[in-house]
Design a protein around this motif. Structure first.
Motif, mmCIF file in Angstrom:
data_model
loop_
_atom_site.group_PDB
_atom_site.id
_atom_site.type_symbol
_atom_site.label_atom_id
_atom_site.label_comp_id
_atom_site.label_asym_id
_atom_site.label_seq_id
_atom_site.Cartn_x
_atom_site.Cartn_y
_atom_site.Cartn_z
ATOM 1 N N GLY A 1 11.478 10.179 2.845
ATOM 2 C CA GLY A 1 12.019 9.130 1.844
ATOM 3 C C GLY A 1 11.432 7.970 2.095
ATOM 4 O O GLY A 1 11.075 7.237 1.081
ATOM 5 N N LEU A 2 11.357 7.464 3.226
ATOM 6 C CA LEU A 2 10.888 6.123 3.878
ATOM 7 C C LEU A 2 9.248 5.965 3.351
ATOM 8 O O LEU A 2 8.762 5.087 3.017
ATOM 9 C CB LEU A 2 11.179 5.568 5.206
ATOM 10 N N VAL A 3 8.545 7.094 3.959
ATOM 11 C CA VAL A 3 7.125 7.286 3.882
ATOM 12 C C VAL A 3 6.834 7.116 2.391
ATOM 13 O O VAL A 3 5.962 6.090 2.005
ATOM 14 C CB VAL A 3 6.642 8.476 4.581
ATOM 15 N N ILE A 4 7.419 7.994 1.619
ATOM 16 C CA ILE A 4 7.223 7.706 0.089
ATOM 17 C C ILE A 4 7.379 6.579 -0.725
ATOM 18 O O ILE A 4 6.665 6.078 -1.539
ATOM 19 C CB ILE A 4 7.836 9.066 -0.614
ATOM 20 N N THR A 5 8.520 5.929 -0.209
ATOM 21 C CA THR A 5 8.797 4.566 -0.707
ATOM 22 C C THR A 5 7.622 3.714 -0.408
ATOM 23 O O THR A 5 7.069 2.930 -1.233
ATOM 24 C CB THR A 5 10.165 3.808 0.037
ATOM 25 N N GLY A 6 7.244 3.692 1.020
ATOM 26 C CA GLY A 6 5.816 2.911 0.984
ATOM 27 C C GLY A 6 4.667 3.210 0.245
ATOM 28 O O GLY A 6 3.830 2.494 -0.088
ATOM 29 N N VAL A 7 4.456 4.547 0.085
ATOM 30 C CA VAL A 7 3.465 5.058 -0.855
ATOM 31 C C VAL A 7 3.405 4.508 -2.375
ATOM 32 O O VAL A 7 2.561 3.964 -2.824
ATOM 33 C CB VAL A 7 3.428 6.685 -0.935
ATOM 34 N N VAL A 8 4.748 4.482 -2.974
ATOM 35 C CA VAL A 8 4.953 3.841 -4.119
ATOM 36 C C VAL A 8 4.765 2.527 -4.189
ATOM 37 O O VAL A 8 4.249 2.092 -5.146
ATOM 38 C CB VAL A 8 6.377 4.180 -4.831
ATOM 39 N N LEU A 9 5.164 1.823 -3.244
ATOM 40 C CA LEU A 9 4.855 0.391 -3.148
ATOM 41 C C LEU A 9 3.406 -0.070 -3.216
ATOM 42 O O LEU A 9 3.202 -0.845 -4.002
ATOM 43 C CB LEU A 9 5.606 -0.194 -1.693
ATOM 44 N N ALA A 10 2.639 1.035 -2.444
ATOM 45 C CA ALA A 10 1.356 0.590 -2.303
ATOM 46 C C ALA A 10 0.714 0.704 -3.619
ATOM 47 O O ALA A 10 0.033 0.159 -4.264
ATOM 48 C CB ALA A 10 0.647 1.403 -1.351
ATOM 49 N N VAL A 11 1.091 1.716 -4.277
ATOM 50 C CA VAL A 11 0.496 1.835 -5.963
ATOM 51 C C VAL A 11 1.028 0.926 -6.639
ATOM 52 O O VAL A 11 0.224 0.642 -7.597
ATOM 53 C CB VAL A 11 1.239 3.472 -6.287
ATOM 54 N N VAL A 12 2.308 0.525 -6.653
ATOM 55 C CA VAL A 12 2.649 -0.616 -7.640
ATOM 56 C C VAL A 12 1.467 -2.091 -7.235
ATOM 57 O O VAL A 12 1.372 -2.554 -8.212
ATOM 58 C CB VAL A 12 4.121 -1.166 -7.342
ATOM 59 N N VAL A 13 1.610 -2.268 -6.070
ATOM 60 C CA VAL A 13 0.736 -3.449 -5.488
ATOM 61 C C VAL A 13 -0.750 -3.091 -5.944
ATOM 62 O O VAL A 13 -1.328 -4.100 -6.586
ATOM 63 C CB VAL A 13 0.602 -3.608 -3.988
ATOM 64 N N GLU A 14 -1.046 -2.029 -6.042
ATOM 65 C CA GLU A 14 -2.698 -1.846 -6.692
ATOM 66 C C GLU A 14 -2.670 -1.921 -8.259
ATOM 67 O O GLU A 14 -3.484 -2.657 -8.635
ATOM 68 C CB GLU A 14 -2.955 -0.341 -6.368
ATOM 69 N N ILE A 15 -1.541 -1.501 -8.834
ATOM 70 C CA ILE A 15 -1.306 -1.828 -10.204
ATOM 71 C C ILE A 15 -1.532 -3.227 -10.654
ATOM 72 O O ILE A 15 -1.973 -3.562 -11.459
ATOM 73 C CB ILE A 15 -0.327 -1.106 -10.933
ATOM 74 N N LEU A 16 -0.859 -4.073 -9.599
ATOM 75 C CA LEU A 16 -0.940 -5.417 -9.936
ATOM 76 C C LEU A 16 -2.066 -6.298 -9.593
ATOM 77 O O LEU A 16 -2.271 -7.498 -9.835
ATOM 78 C CB LEU A 16 0.143 -5.941 -9.103
ATOM 79 N N GLY A 17 -3.108 -5.343 -8.920
ATOM 80 C CA GLY A 17 -4.322 -5.789 -8.712
ATOM 81 C C GLY A 17 -4.378 -6.709 -7.285
ATOM 82 O O GLY A 17 -5.463 -7.362 -7.141
ATOM 83 N N ILE A 18 -3.597 -6.463 -6.524
ATOM 84 C CA ILE A 18 -3.585 -6.994 -5.169
ATOM 85 C C ILE A 18 -4.109 -6.229 -4.015
ATOM 86 O O ILE A 18 -3.699 -4.734 -4.253
ATOM 87 C CB ILE A 18 -1.964 -7.353 -4.619
#
Length: 640
Positions: free
Chosen positions: A506-523
């Motif tokens: 659950g924690l690992v996937i939370t980090g994965v989703v966070l990374a995807v959101v950050v990538e969408i934002l162009g960071i």
């Protein structure tokens, strides 16, 4: 059709000057060990390493001028060629090998022996050099105009500005000495706390915590990387320490959540925000790091495919029949025999438990990623080379194959990390060799001698790196607050996950989703993910260095040359500070293992109150920044 003008290096091909001398070999080997150890310590602390080429070059120039009273640009170039290999090999080793130490603590397997580490590191490093040799003509010579190799070109500029060698070397040594002094005061004498923090248990019901470390090397990383990368890491730290930790404590309360063994409220009451970070946040950060590595690799796939195709196409065109000194490489016969011997050794020696299948994987992945790494660093520079992404892909793919073929448990885990280590070192060394050969191409070095220099640097560094890892693990332990070892923790997590180990998904996937959101934002994901994984205090210190760099980047200068010299003074000084703190860090580890640390520890005698400790830390940090600024400004010339 107009004929392409032949490139003329600084030292013409027909001119013979001192190059591979006794001094250059000894000095280069020494710097390979020094910068390798310093970068191992730095990388395990902050998850990043810095280039050693320019500091090695200026130190060499200073010593040659002061002690030997002569100067040879090719001799200086040989020193930095050998010396920079230590930093690259250390980077590859620390991203993976500490996972074995962590498994040893878990009782899964025994620690890797010094001989085992040396063999793994040496094979990876030597393959990186030999895989790059046949690509030199294609990448360095034929594509001189299209592949800039930024670090290689920058190092050549430093070497060509040889008349400033003595002054530049003084800047590096000054940074080294100052950082050594501050590190000894902070971690040796422990005269002041190493961090400045807000109250550990939150304010007015809000459980977030903020602060900054005061270490010279961490600050220097921020200055060298610049404000953009520093701000991405800082943003990741803010999200984890000022958003995730308060939310976990707020909603967790009396909950016992794996991998924790006590209630979240009790953990926070006893250990503060750091306890929550160590138990939960690092898994979120690891998930973000894994996703970031995969994303960076996927984004690079078109370039990877194109660069590999172009490299093979150019390679098929042959190495050319030139007999000039500046075109002379190691013979292809020697290279092919060496590669075959190394692959056979990989399959045969018990220290690398990968077998024939693993050796074939190493050969295929190794050559592919060496070709990719060699070209990509020519375009985007070594700092942006997705080595960790390549290592993640290799570890993931290798672990899946090992599991499918029945190699599981401790044997499978050890084989997977061994394959990942070799490939990681191959990619790092291939990129470093490319940059060094570009420097040599500009100044007029003999490629064959540089390639031999790389081999010397690899062997010396491979012998030393095992001792450094053992020492650091004995002093503080990998995965601790002092040595977070983010990439190695990530490799461990991936292998355990694939092999069926229990993980807080659950924690690992939370980090994965966070990374995807950050990538969408162009960071950029990787620096942000490293920021999520590491303590906010470390990220804040890096940000302070980034702010100082920002000030000098935006300052108005009389000329562009003045701006370049000013900023470069800061880079040299900060490079020296990283080396200085790294060396004293190794010394502190020796003292800790020998049980001497408590003898020089003044914290008990001084018995500072929290407020007094904070003031003391702030004064020390401010003094260090003031010295950095003074060094960057340099000596003001008196007007006539």
């Amino acid at each position: 059709m107009e004929k392409k003008k032949e490139y003329r290096p600084y030292v013409p091909a027909e001119k013979i000057v001192p190059e591979m001398t006794v001094f250059s070999i000894i000095m280069g080997a020494l710097l390979a060990v020094v910068f390798g150890a310093a970068n191992a310590y730095l990388g395990l602390r902050v998850g990043m390493t810095v280039s050693a080429s320019i500091p090695a070059a200026v130190i060499s120039m200073g010593i040659i001028r002061i002690i030997l009273k002569h100067d040879s640009i090719l001799e200086n170039n040989m020193v930095q060629t050998i010396g920079s290999a230590g930093e690259s090999l250390a980077a590859g080793a620390i991203f993976t090998l500490p996972a074995m130490f962590l498994w040893a603590k878990d009782g899964v397997m025994s620690k890797p022996g010094l001989i085992e580490i040396m063999i793994i590191a040496a094979i990876g490093g030597l393959l990186g050099v030999f895989f790059m040799v046949p690509l030199r003509n294609a990448l360095i010579v034929k594509e001189d105009a299209t592949l800039p190799y930024p670090e290689g070109k920058a190092c050549a500029e430093v070497l060509l500005a040889g008349e400033e060698g003595g002054e530049s070397a003084k800047t590096v040594f000054a940074g080294l000495g100052i950082a050594a002094g501050f590190k000894f005061i902070i971690d040796g004498l422990k005269a002041v706390p190493s961090e400045i923090n807000t109250p550990s248990h939150g304010i007015a019901g809000y459980k977030g915590q903020f602060g900054s470390q005061i270490y010279p090397a961490v600050f220097s990383v921020g200055y060298i990387c610049g404000p953009r990368i520093s701000s991405y890491m800082f943003a990741g730290g803010i999200v984890s320490w000022l958003v995730f930790i308060p939310l976990i404590v707020l909603f967790g309360g009396k909950t016992v959540m794996y991998p924790g063994t006590a209630t979240i409220g009790k953990m926070f009451a006893e250990g503060g925000a750091s306890a929550i970070w160590g138990t939960y946040i690092r898994y979120i950060g690891a998930g973000a790091l894994a996703a970031g590595g995969v994303i960076s690799l996927v984004k690079s796939l078109p370039m990877i495919v194109k660069t590999f195709r172009d490299s093979m196409k150019d390679l098929a065109g042959g190495q050319g029949g030139s007999t000039l000194r500046t075109d002379r490489n190691l013979s292809m016969k020697t290279v092919i025999i060496a590669i075959v011997v190394l692959i056979v050794l990989t399959a045969a020696v018990p220290q690398i438990p990968v077998g024939i299948g693993g050796a074939v994987l190493i050969a295929v992945f190794g050559f592919f990623f060496a070709a990719v790494s060699s070209r990509m660093v020519g375009i985007v520079g070594s700092s942006n080379n997705p080595v960790s992404g390549m290592a993640i892909a290799t570890v993931l793919f290798s672990t899946i194959i090992l599991k499918v073929t029945g190699t599981v448990g401790a044997a499978g885990m050890k084989a997977a990390i061994a394959i990942g280590t070799v490939i990681c070192i191959v990619a790092a060394i291939a990129g470093d060799t490319s940059q060094d050969l570009k420097t040599g191409y500009i100044v007029g070095a003999t490629p064959k001698k540089q390639q031999i220099g790389e081999i010397i640097g690899v062997i010396v560094s491979a012998i030393a790196i095992g001792g450094v890892l053992y020492l650091l693990d004995a002093a503080w332990g990998f995965g601790s607050k002092e040595l977070g070892a983010p990439q190695a923790m990530l490799m461990k997590m991936i292998i355990e996950g694939v092999m069926g180990g229990k993980l807080p998904w659950g924690l690992v996937i939370t980090g994965v989703v966070l990374a995807v959101v950050v990538e969408i934002l162009g960071i950029p994901v990787l620096p942000f993910a490293i920021g999520v994984y590491l303590p906010v205090q470390l990220n804040a210190c890096i940000m302070c260095g980034g702010i100082v760099r920002l000030i000098y980047d935006r300052k108005k200068y009389a000329t562009e040359d003045e701006k370049k010299k000013t900023i470069n003074r800061g880079i040299l000084y900060c490079s020296g500070m990283i080396a200085g703190e790294g060396l004293v860090g190794i010394l502190m580890a020796v003292l800790a293992v020998a049980g001497v640390s408590s003898v020089i520890d003044l914290s008990g005698e001084m018995n500072l109150s929290p407020a007094a400790g904070t003031v003391g830390s702030f004064i020390v940090f401010a003094a260090m920044i003031a010295l950095v600024i003074a060094a960057i400004n340099g000596k003001k010339k008196k007007e006539a």
